[in-house]
Design a protein around this motif. Sequence first.
Motif, short mmCIF file in Angstrom:
data_model
loop_
_atom_site.label_atom_id
_atom_site.label_comp_id
_atom_site.label_asym_id
_atom_site.label_seq_id
_atom_site.Cartn_x
_atom_site.Cartn_y
_atom_site.Cartn_z
N LYS A 52 24.50 48.87 56.01
CA LYS A 52 23.67 50.19 55.64
C LYS A 52 24.24 51.36 56.66
CE LYS A 52 19.07 48.18 54.41
NZ LYS A 52 19.67 47.24 53.86
N LEU A 53 23.93 52.57 55.90
CA LEU A 53 24.31 53.75 56.41
C LEU A 53 23.25 54.58 57.28
CD1 LEU A 53 26.32 54.67 53.28
CD2 LEU A 53 27.24 53.73 55.07
N ASN A 54 24.04 55.34 58.67
CA ASN A 54 23.19 56.14 59.27
C ASN A 54 24.05 57.54 59.20
OD1 ASN A 54 20.77 54.77 59.93
ND2 ASN A 54 22.14 53.64 60.80
N VAL A 55 23.22 58.68 59.06
CA VAL A 55 24.18 59.89 59.07
C VAL A 55 24.64 60.37 60.42
CG1 VAL A 55 24.06 62.50 58.56
CG2 VAL A 55 23.15 60.84 56.92
N ILE A 56 25.63 60.66 60.83
CA ILE A 56 26.27 60.98 62.01
C ILE A 56 26.20 62.47 62.31
CG2 ILE A 56 28.02 61.13 63.67
CD1 ILE A 56 28.71 58.34 62.68
N ASP A 57 26.93 62.94 61.33
CA ASP A 57 27.23 64.59 61.00
C ASP A 57 27.36 65.11 59.90
OD1 ASP A 57 27.61 66.87 62.43
OD2 ASP A 57 29.37 66.57 63.23
N TYR A 58 27.44 66.35 59.66
CA TYR A 58 27.96 67.06 58.58
C TYR A 58 28.84 68.10 58.79
CZ TYR A 58 23.60 65.34 56.32
OH TYR A 58 22.33 64.61 55.93
N GLN A 59 30.22 67.85 58.43
CA GLN A 59 31.45 68.67 58.81
C GLN A 59 31.37 69.73 57.63
OE1 GLN A 59 33.47 69.13 61.57
NE2 GLN A 59 33.85 70.85 60.53
N ASN A 60 31.53 71.17 58.08
CA ASN A 60 31.79 72.10 57.01
C ASN A 60 33.24 72.20 56.79
OD1 ASN A 60 32.75 74.91 56.17
ND2 ASN A 60 30.48 75.09 56.31
N VAL A 61 33.40 72.28 55.61
CA VAL A 61 34.78 71.94 54.97
C VAL A 61 35.67 73.44 55.04
CG1 VAL A 61 34.17 70.10 53.45
CG2 VAL A 61 34.28 72.29 52.61
N LEU A 62 35.01 74.57 55.47
CA LEU A 62 35.84 75.57 55.71
C LEU A 62 36.23 76.20 54.30
CD1 LEU A 62 37.37 74.84 59.01
CD2 LEU A 62 35.24 75.96 58.55
N ILE A 97 31.49 67.48 54.39
CA ILE A 97 31.65 66.00 54.54
C ILE A 97 30.71 65.66 55.30
CG2 ILE A 97 33.34 64.23 55.31
CD1 ILE A 97 34.49 65.99 53.07
N VAL A 98 30.03 64.66 54.73
CA VAL A 98 28.82 63.89 55.16
C VAL A 98 29.53 62.60 55.83
CG1 VAL A 98 28.08 62.50 53.28
CG2 VAL A 98 26.65 62.83 55.51
N ILE A 99 29.14 62.64 57.31
CA ILE A 99 29.70 61.38 57.96
C ILE A 99 28.70 60.25 58.23
CG2 ILE A 99 31.12 60.67 60.16
CD1 ILE A 99 31.76 63.66 60.33
N TYR A 100 28.93 58.96 57.72
CA TYR A 100 28.07 57.91 58.15
C TYR A 100 28.49 56.88 59.03
CZ TYR A 100 25.98 59.50 53.67
OH TYR A 100 25.60 60.23 52.29
N ASN A 101 27.77 56.25 59.88
CA ASN A 101 28.25 55.02 60.72
C ASN A 101 27.61 53.86 59.67
OD1 ASN A 101 26.54 52.73 62.70
ND2 ASN A 101 28.56 53.51 63.41
N VAL A 102 28.61 52.93 59.74
CA VAL A 102 28.46 51.81 58.94
C VAL A 102 27.72 50.59 59.80
CG1 VAL A 102 29.31 50.11 57.35
CG2 VAL A 102 30.10 52.52 57.43
N ASN A 103 26.72 50.05 59.44
CA ASN A 103 26.11 48.73 60.27
C ASN A 103 26.97 47.68 59.65
OD1 ASN A 103 24.61 46.43 60.63
ND2 ASN A 103 22.84 47.56 60.93
#
Length: 355
Positions: free
Chosen positions: A291-301, A280-286
């Motif tokens: 506009k979006l900025n990547v915060i993190d990538y969470q492995n879905v296990l 799951i890619v996680i973005y912060n929303v301006n």
Amino acid sequence: MVGCKTSKLKNNKNLDFYVGTFTDKESKGIYKYSLTNTGKLTSLGLVAAVKNPNFITKSKDNKTLFAVGETTKEGKGVIRSYNIKESSLEFINSAETGGAVPCYVTANHQNYILTANYVGGNVGLLSFKDYGQLNPLHYVQQHTGKGSTNRQKKPHAHSVWFHPTKNEVISANLGTNELWFSKIDKAQNKLMYTHQKKLKMAVGAGPRHLVFHPNNKWFYVLNELNNTVSLIKEKNNMYYVDFSISTLPKDFKAFSKAADIHISKDGKFLYASNRGHESIVIYNVNSKNGKLNVIDYQNVLGEHPRNFSLSPDNKYLLVANQDTNTIISFKRNTANGKLTFTDKITAPTPVCILF
């Protein structure tokens, strides 16, 4: 919006949710599960035996569940309606969707239903009575055209959405590589194209799903084939692509295809799933420009996160891992958007989570 999504939260009680599946392996249909306030998952068993309920949604009053997925030998897609009971789903009736292999369904406050028929390359317009009985199919909007990749040799309608604030229907067609814009002619129960009709996406993008920002000023399109999210805005009564960003890390070179997209209720964080990168890619929303900025990538296990959902209170994010037969619950940090594993449970070929 509704569909593999949420209903209202009951205070201090477990949250029940339904899981749509593919039934070509062990699954028998639609299952029910429960999520505790600590993120633990419990299986409540099979609630409706039905073939390939790969996408499910509810009526706005939460009394009726609708499921699409099955295609008859004649190549006609089927939608089924069910009364929602405490421990089961009670079948009401079925109707045709207007095309083969329906893969998306949504309902609005006026009892209209829209279905996206993937193989048919079209959108079906239906309606239902207050007690959940489906009326016969009203109208089929056939899309035409093609894109530039092997998956885009003909139209493939992948999802269809009611605009939250105006009489507008937005269809994402992966095959034609376009968004299609319509409105419902309520006198004739037909879909009529708007003045814009279509918006082309980037070459090879493959629009699949979308999500509206809570401000309803713009929306985001999840492009399956080129693994991007596109921000769509409106100017002079015309939609345009304002910005696109990858769903994958820059150093990831293996095959992956994007699947699902959701946004937090506060509009601060956007999430999308990657099948291949298994994340799951996680973005912060301006908040000012979207506009979006990547915060993190969470492995879905697990593997192949075709669908995921935020809990009604937005405290948890649940992922359906199709190929590893699991549902994973993650605690969501509402301050920074990041996810922390809380539980895992077996589910047979899960492809849609509906609170």
